[in-house]
Design a protein around this motif. Structure first.
Motif: not given
Length: 384
Positions: A275-295
């Motif tokens: 899982a790629l977790t977000g900060p406390a009380n935040q949910q995260g949706a990944v839009n794009d990823a490349h190499g060692d990074w996702a945003t």
């Protein structure tokens, strides 16, 4: 199981400032190119109407939810020269759809939604879509299979991943273009609707698939290896969606739980995930990823997030707009800017007008369109 529409209704009940990313953009943000484009236009259009996105803030990063000790991005006087790509004659609704990591190939679609609607009042499908591929700045209209084709992604080798379908309907086919020649992929048995194709350096393609008649949910994430025409159904959790396939074969995506909680993951082809977790009380949706990074984006704050895929660490940027794409250096394109660790670079189109970036190559080449939503494809070459 709480469906996507239920999640939307639940999230709509939360009040957020006018400058923050709209719920639709957060939910749709986990979906690949076409849907991310529409979410970006909707979210940015609403914010533009308020007049509150005229200035780009200096960025202060929050690492794993904590305020960092120094700015992650600084105001910059750096210039990314803009170039309009030549568009084939007769195309009047062209929107950028992607760029390969090497910056050699750019894709776009001359796209129009259907003018029809379903009995439930929803958009019926696609009215027209014609893909275009630029190679070293030279345009090529890709041949259609069916009534319309929408290019979603292009690899470093020029392999284009696309979906196609009949007029006024959604996609019922997946295509792979090699050398500009389309090949129709073979899905599992049954009637499917496809969306949001992604391709990696090897030419492996993933796509989200929904069984026709089952609603908006994703029923399978399908994989076509570079040397295969027949799909493999990935063993992912129920209703998982894939947004990106990396060069190592891992898949980035998200799952909405029965309670409506949104969590992003990185899975391997066996379905094993982290899982790629977000900060406390935040949910995260990944839009794009490349190499060692996702945003992607967080909810309910609407802020841009960047995950380090090596460590799982998340950095939060207080920019309330869709995070459209990320490159191997960790640069993010969002809200008319390139968000770098050393600078926030504003992108202009012409006569001081603002540009809206959609994708970014490892070379620093950014592709997008004018902020006023005119037809056309703009590239910006940002120094690394």
């Amino acid at each position: 199981m709480m469906g996507e529409q239920d999640v939307r209704e639940r999230l709509k009940a939360v009040e957020v400032p006018a400058t923050q990313l709209r719920v639709g953009a957060v939910v749709e943000g986990g979906r690949r190119r076409a849907r991310r484009r529409r979410a970006a236009q909707a979210g940015l259009g609403a914010a533009l109407a308020t007049g509150l996105l005229a200035a780009v803030p200096s960025l202060m990063a929050y690492t794993n939810g904590q305020r960092a000790g120094q700015p992650a991005g600084l105001p910059s006087t750096a210039v990314c020269p803009a170039t309009w790509l030549p568009v084939p004659d007769g195309m009047t609704a062209v929107r950028a759809a992607g760029v390969d990591p090497g910056g050699r190939y750019v894709i776009a679609n001359d796209f129009r939604s259907s003018k029809r609607s379903t009995p439930q009042g929803k958009l019926a499908g696609v009215g027209h879509s014609q893909p275009v591929l630029w190679t070293d700045g030279m345009s090529q209209t890709l041949p259609k299979v069916g009534d319309w084709v929408q290019a979603d992604a292009v690899s470093a080798g020029g392999v284009v991943a696309a979906v196609a379908g009949p007029k006024d309907k959604w996609a019922d086919s997946v295509l792979r273009y090699i050398g500009g020649v389309p090949e129709k992929m073979i899905p599992p048995a049954g009637k499917w609707t496809f969306r949001d194709a992604s391709v990696n350096r090897q030419g492996d393609i993933i796509v989200n698939a929904t069984r026709q008649g089952s609603g908006d949910r994703t029923d399978a994430v399908l994989l076509w290896k570079a040397n295969a025409a027949t799909a493999t159904k990935l063993p992912l959790p129920a209703y998982a969606e894939g947004t990106s396939i990396l060069d190592d074969g891992s898949i980035l995506g998200s799952v909405v739980s029965a309670k409506g909680d949104l969590t992003s993951f990185r899975w391997d082809e066996r379905g094993l995930g982290r899982a790629l977790t977000g900060p406390a009380n935040q949910q995260g949706a990944v839009n794009d990823a490349h190499g060692d990074w996702a945003t992607g984006n967080l909810w309910p704050s609407g802020e841009v997030a960047r995950w380090d895929l090596r460590t799982g660490e998340v950095t939060v940027l207080p920019v309330n707009a869709p995070a459209n794409a990320v490159n191997a250096a960790g640069w993010i394109v969002s809200n008319g800017t390139v968000l770098r660790d050393d600078a926030t670079v504003e992108l202009s189109s012409e006569n001081g007008g603002k540009g809206e970036p959609f994708a970014i190559a490892d070379t620093g080449l950014v592709v997008g369109w004018p902020f006023d939503d005119r037809s056309g494809v703009i590239t910006w070459q940002c120094d690394r």
